[in-house]
Enzyme design. Structure first.
Site, PDB file in Angstrom:
ATOM      1  N   THR A  83      43.386 -31.702  -2.716  1.00 30.34           N
ATOM      2  CA  THR A  83      42.115 -31.359  -2.078  1.00 30.34           C
ATOM      3  C   THR A  83      41.232 -32.603  -2.090  1.00 30.34           C
ATOM      4  O   THR A  83      41.284 -33.399  -3.039  1.00 30.34           O
ATOM      5  CB  THR A  83      41.424 -30.192  -2.807  1.00 30.34           C
ATOM      6  OG1 THR A  83      41.380 -30.465  -4.210  1.00 30.34           O
ATOM      7  CG2 THR A  83      42.177 -28.890  -2.584  1.00 30.34           C
ATOM      8  N   VAL A  85      37.824 -33.465  -2.268  1.00 32.06           N
ATOM      9  CA  VAL A  85      36.772 -33.760  -3.248  1.00 32.06           C
ATOM     10  C   VAL A  85      37.375 -34.021  -4.623  1.00 32.06           C
ATOM     11  O   VAL A  85      36.987 -34.965  -5.326  1.00 32.06           O
ATOM     12  CB  VAL A  85      35.746 -32.612  -3.311  1.00 32.06           C
ATOM     13  CG1 VAL A  85      34.694 -32.892  -4.376  1.00 32.06           C
ATOM     14  CG2 VAL A  85      35.084 -32.412  -1.955  1.00 32.06           C
ATOM     15  N   CYS A  86      38.350 -33.212  -5.011  1.00 35.06           N
ATOM     16  CA  CYS A  86      38.995 -33.365  -6.321  1.00 35.06           C
ATOM     17  C   CYS A  86      39.679 -34.726  -6.451  1.00 35.06           C
ATOM     18  O   CYS A  86      39.674 -35.339  -7.518  1.00 35.06           O
ATOM     19  CB  CYS A  86      40.037 -32.274  -6.529  1.00 35.06           C
ATOM     20  SG  CYS A  86      39.385 -30.607  -6.445  1.00 35.06           S
ATOM     21  N   THR A  87      40.267 -35.184  -5.374  1.00 33.44           N
ATOM     22  CA  THR A  87      40.950 -36.479  -5.393  1.00 33.44           C
ATOM     23  C   THR A  87      39.977 -37.594  -5.754  1.00 33.44           C
ATOM     24  O   THR A  87      40.276 -38.463  -6.586  1.00 33.44           O
ATOM     25  CB  THR A  87      41.595 -36.751  -4.024  1.00 33.44           C
ATOM     26  OG1 THR A  87      42.573 -35.728  -3.763  1.00 33.44           O
ATOM     27  CG2 THR A  87      42.263 -38.111  -3.991  1.00 33.44           C
ATOM     28  N   LEU A  90      38.871 -37.105  -9.703  1.00 31.12           N
ATOM     29  CA  LEU A  90      39.851 -37.508 -10.707  1.00 31.12           C
ATOM     30  C   LEU A  90      40.017 -39.015 -10.744  1.00 31.12           C
ATOM     31  O   LEU A  90      40.142 -39.611 -11.822  1.00 31.12           O
ATOM     32  CB  LEU A  90      41.192 -36.819 -10.441  1.00 31.12           C
ATOM     33  CG  LEU A  90      41.264 -35.360 -10.908  1.00 31.12           C
ATOM     34  CD1 LEU A  90      42.460 -34.659 -10.295  1.00 31.12           C
ATOM     35  CD2 LEU A  90      41.331 -35.286 -12.418  1.00 31.12           C
TER      36      LEU A  90
END
Length: 262
Positions: A83, A85-87, A90
């Site tokens: 996804t 935003v998550c990329t 992290l």
């Protein structure tokens, strides 16, 4: 698959409990809250114990409390692998890992997918953000494979509209800061559409650790090296003894500043 043993609490108002107990069993209605214990969750508050769990992660199987050890820990969740935003999140946390290491803070992420997908996703994260999240690198930290959403449910990381469909639910963007005593010290929850501010998470760590060490509070937008606040529990006279008579500035009887610089 993650497993956990939450403490379930079932609270009944006295009048409700009385009716439930005294009514003949033959006519007693079935109590839904008893037959669906999964809907009961630990109450997570600041200062409460962080629920323990065991889980499969990209660094192998862990016991959460053992992983924390004598360190601070940041547990943060993600809606799903691959996804956008998550990329970015992290990758940002991975690049800041040296800063967290310097403060004795461990990182652990969570996403509701399996280990194989996690491993492939981490390759994308490193490629796109320039991070080093792959195992053995300076930015590496474990990511929990929470396919069952059990840990997401345990930590109340599931949006209300999806609570009845945990098998496919997306987790929201939650952040928990846990101290070495396994106490929850901060809870932040973001909607899935909003990426987190990693600098703010680091700033809160600095504030909590400074407050614990020096017995102070920190004002708005505070950063390390700036003046701090004398808490209301400390008298001005005692503050002057502790920090130095010339090092306490009283703006109001309830608002006193001091410097921790030596």
């Amino acid at each position: 698959m993650a497993s956990f043993t939450p403490v379930l609490r079932c609270l009944l108002r006295p009048n409700v409990a009385s009716r439930f107990v005294t009514r003949p069993l033959s006519s007693a209605p079935r109590a839904t809250f008893v037959s669906t214990p999964r809907k009961e969750q630990p109450r997570l508050r600041l200062g409460s114990n962080a629920p323990n769990f065991t889980a499969e992660t990209t660094h192998g199987k862990i016991d959460f409390h053992e992983y924390i050890g004598n360190s601070w820990c940041i547990l943060f969740s993600h809606p799903a692998d691959f996804t956008p935003v998550c990329t970015t999140e992290l990758g940002a946390f991975a690049k800041m890992r040296p800063e967290f290491d310097a403060r004795n803070v461990k990182l652990i992420g969570l996403s509701a997918n399996g280990l194989a997908q996690h491993d492939d996703w981490i390759k994308d994260i490193d490629e796109v953000t320039g991070s080093s999240m792959h195992a053995g690198s300076d930015g590496s930290f474990p990511v929990i494979a929470d396919e069952s959403r059990e840990i997401a449910y345990l930590y109340d990381m599931v949006e209300q509209s999806q609570i009845e469909n945990l098998a496919t639910a997306f987790t929201i963007r939650s952040v928990f800061i846990v101290d070495p005593q396994k106490k929850i010290r901060l809870i932040m929850t973001y909607p899935a559409s909003t990426g987190r501010n990693t600098s703010e998470v680091l700033r809160v760590i600095d504030s909590l650790q400074t407050a614990d060490k020096a017995g102070i509070a920190t004002p708005v937008n505070w950063n390390v090296g700036e003046d701090v606040i004398v808490p209301p529990t400390v008298s001005t006279a005692d503050a002057k003894k502790k920090f130095g008579a010339e090092n306490v500035k009283e703006l109001k009887p309830y608002l006193r500043f001091t410097s921790l610089k030596k």
